[in-house]
Motif scaffolding. Sequence first.
Motif, PDB file in Angstrom:
ATOM      1  N   GLY A 156      28.377   3.864 -18.441  1.00 42.24           N
ATOM      2  CA  GLY A 156      27.057   3.318 -18.735  1.00 42.24           C
ATOM      3  C   GLY A 156      26.739   3.338 -20.224  1.00 42.24           C
ATOM      4  O   GLY A 156      26.162   2.386 -20.759  1.00 42.24           O
ATOM      5  N   VAL A 157      27.131   4.421 -20.893  1.00 46.94           N
ATOM      6  CA  VAL A 157      26.904   4.519 -22.336  1.00 46.94           C
ATOM      7  C   VAL A 157      27.731   3.472 -23.081  1.00 46.94           C
ATOM      8  O   VAL A 157      27.245   2.796 -23.989  1.00 46.94           O
ATOM      9  N   ILE A 158      29.006   3.338 -22.681  1.00 45.81           N
ATOM     10  CA  ILE A 158      29.873   2.320 -23.301  1.00 45.81           C
ATOM     11  C   ILE A 158      29.287   0.925 -23.060  1.00 45.81           C
ATOM     12  O   ILE A 158      29.250   0.082 -23.963  1.00 45.81           O
ATOM     13  N   GLY A 159      28.822   0.694 -21.829  1.00 46.34           N
ATOM     14  CA  GLY A 159      28.205  -0.593 -21.495  1.00 46.34           C
ATOM     15  C   GLY A 159      26.970  -0.857 -22.330  1.00 46.34           C
ATOM     16  O   GLY A 159      26.721  -1.988 -22.760  1.00 46.34           O
ATOM     17  N   ASN A 160      26.178   0.182 -22.582  1.00 44.19           N
ATOM     18  CA  ASN A 160      24.984   0.048 -23.418  1.00 44.19           C
ATOM     19  C   ASN A 160      25.363  -0.384 -24.832  1.00 44.19           C
ATOM     20  O   ASN A 160      24.726  -1.251 -25.430  1.00 44.19           O
ATOM     21  N   PHE A 171      13.068  -3.638 -14.020  1.00 46.04           N
ATOM     22  CA  PHE A 171      12.357  -3.318 -12.778  1.00 46.04           C
ATOM     23  C   PHE A 171      13.326  -2.735 -11.747  1.00 46.04           C
ATOM     24  O   PHE A 171      13.016  -1.747 -11.075  1.00 46.04           O
ATOM     25  N   TYR A 172      14.515  -3.333 -11.645  1.00 44.06           N
ATOM     26  CA  TYR A 172      15.518  -2.868 -10.685  1.00 44.06           C
ATOM     27  C   TYR A 172      15.927  -1.419 -10.966  1.00 44.06           C
ATOM     28  O   TYR A 172      16.129  -0.624 -10.047  1.00 44.06           O
ATOM     29  N   GLY A 173      16.063  -1.070 -12.240  1.00 47.09           N
ATOM     30  CA  GLY A 173      16.546   0.257 -12.602  1.00 47.09           C
ATOM     31  C   GLY A 173      15.514   1.364 -12.568  1.00 47.09           C
ATOM     32  O   GLY A 173      15.854   2.539 -12.728  1.00 47.09           O
ATOM     33  N   LEU A 174      14.243   1.010 -12.357  1.00 43.59           N
ATOM     34  CA  LEU A 174      13.190   2.026 -12.301  1.00 43.59           C
ATOM     35  C   LEU A 174      13.361   2.931 -11.079  1.00 43.59           C
ATOM     36  O   LEU A 174      13.814   2.472 -10.022  1.00 43.59           O
ATOM     37  N   PRO A 175      12.988   4.215 -11.181  1.00 44.41           N
ATOM     38  CA  PRO A 175      13.129   5.150 -10.054  1.00 44.41           C
ATOM     39  C   PRO A 175      12.408   4.700  -8.785  1.00 44.41           C
ATOM     40  O   PRO A 175      12.846   5.036  -7.681  1.00 44.41           O
ATOM     41  N   LEU A 221      20.417   4.145 -17.300  1.00 44.35           N
ATOM     42  CA  LEU A 221      21.163   3.404 -18.316  1.00 44.35           C
ATOM     43  C   LEU A 221      21.012   1.889 -18.152  1.00 44.35           C
ATOM     44  O   LEU A 221      21.191   1.139 -19.108  1.00 44.35           O
ATOM     45  N   VAL A 222      20.690   1.460 -16.951  1.00 39.93           N
ATOM     46  CA  VAL A 222      20.398   0.038 -16.728  1.00 39.93           C
ATOM     47  C   VAL A 222      19.054  -0.308 -17.362  1.00 39.93           C
ATOM     48  O   VAL A 222      18.878  -1.372 -17.965  1.00 39.93           O
ATOM     49  N   VAL A 223      18.114   0.614 -17.236  1.00 43.62           N
ATOM     50  CA  VAL A 223      16.775   0.407 -17.805  1.00 43.62           C
ATOM     51  C   VAL A 223      16.819   0.405 -19.331  1.00 43.62           C
ATOM     52  O   VAL A 223      16.210  -0.455 -19.984  1.00 43.62           O
ATOM     53  N   THR A 224      17.556   1.357 -19.916  1.00 42.26           N
ATOM     54  CA  THR A 224      17.551   1.496 -21.381  1.00 42.26           C
ATOM     55  C   THR A 224      18.056   0.241 -22.079  1.00 42.26           C
ATOM     56  O   THR A 224      17.393  -0.295 -22.968  1.00 42.26           O
ATOM     57  N   THR A 239      30.953  -3.706 -14.361  1.00 45.76           N
ATOM     58  CA  THR A 239      31.511  -3.825 -13.008  1.00 45.76           C
ATOM     59  C   THR A 239      32.087  -2.483 -12.577  1.00 45.76           C
ATOM     60  O   THR A 239      31.877  -2.035 -11.440  1.00 45.76           O
ATOM     61  N   SER A 240      32.808  -1.826 -13.481  1.00 51.39           N
ATOM     62  CA  SER A 240      33.353  -0.494 -13.185  1.00 51.39           C
ATOM     63  C   SER A 240      32.229   0.494 -12.901  1.00 51.39           C
ATOM     64  O   SER A 240      32.301   1.304 -11.966  1.00 51.39           O
ATOM     65  N   TYR A 241      31.175   0.417 -13.717  1.00 53.57           N
ATOM     66  CA  TYR A 241      29.997   1.271 -13.530  1.00 53.57           C
ATOM     67  C   TYR A 241      29.415   1.071 -12.131  1.00 53.57           C
ATOM     68  O   TYR A 241      28.986   2.024 -11.472  1.00 53.57           O
ATOM     69  N   ALA A 242      29.425  -0.184 -11.668  1.00 56.92           N
ATOM     70  CA  ALA A 242      28.796  -0.527 -10.386  1.00 56.92           C
ATOM     71  C   ALA A 242      29.574  -0.007  -9.182  1.00 56.92           C
ATOM     72  O   ALA A 242      29.059  -0.019  -8.062  1.00 56.92           O
ATOM     73  N   PHE A 243      30.803   0.458  -9.406  1.00 57.69           N
ATOM     74  CA  PHE A 243      31.593   1.008  -8.300  1.00 57.69           C
ATOM     75  C   PHE A 243      31.413   2.516  -8.158  1.00 57.69           C
ATOM     76  O   PHE A 243      32.014   3.127  -7.278  1.00 57.69           O
ATOM     77  N   LEU A 244      30.578   3.113  -9.022  1.00 54.94           N
ATOM     78  CA  LEU A 244      30.403   4.578  -9.025  1.00 54.94           C
ATOM     79  C   LEU A 244      28.934   4.974  -8.921  1.00 54.94           C
ATOM     80  O   LEU A 244      28.320   5.339  -9.932  1.00 54.94           O
TER      81      LEU A 244
END
Length: 235
Positions: free
Chosen positions: A13-17, A60-64, A72-75, A182-187
């Motif tokens: 997630g950090v790398i993706g950011n 909106f999707y990444g909000l708790p 990390l999706v929100v940031t 995509t890799s992030y989305a598998f974990l």
Amino acid sequence: MVMSQQATRNILGVIGNIISFGLFLSPVPTFVRIIKRKAVEDFSPIPYLATVLNCMFWVFYGLPIVHPNSLLVVTINGIGLILEAIYLVIFLVYAPRQGRLKVSKILAAEVSFMTVVVVVVLLTAHTHEKRSLIVGILCIIFGTCMYASPLSVMKMVIETKSVQYMPFTLSLASFLNGAVWTSYAFLPFDINLVIPNGLGALFGLAQLILYACYYKSTPKAGTKAEVELPTASHF
């Protein structure tokens, strides 16, 4: 010691950011040129208006309250939303009256649409699963559209047998961005992140293949081409 799934996910997630942030900054030269010339000329605000809506949905999707453990999706999408808003403000400052009115109307429509979605989702869907499903479907739709938009540039490359209008670094960054998220989305597995980012990785790979095929046949120009590819996103 085996790294935990959550730790791996956080690293990705950090790398993706970082990669996504670089993509969000890619239009800066275009806007510097607009400021220097004090005119938008033939510049189109549509890709950035589309990215604003895309970022709003992913925030909106990444909000708790919708999809927990997706900070990390929100940031990155929050940062992207701010940058896209800055780009559009610059456009509004230097665009003719008709252009300003058009952008203002589209922005108003996007904010209104987003407001309706937020209200409906929070009032009608009372579990994280239902909220994630509804918002996730919208994210898939808009995310897929964002990633598919370079198809027109790819078509131009094939027709002209030239990669002049498809910079290698931007194509590589788009591929890496899609692959990392995509890799992030598998974990753990998240279909709403896998579909748009998986397609993004495929489109990015296709651009790199085209680059390899047509690089040698590209005329060596004295000036660099200025390209507006969508910044998107993502995630």
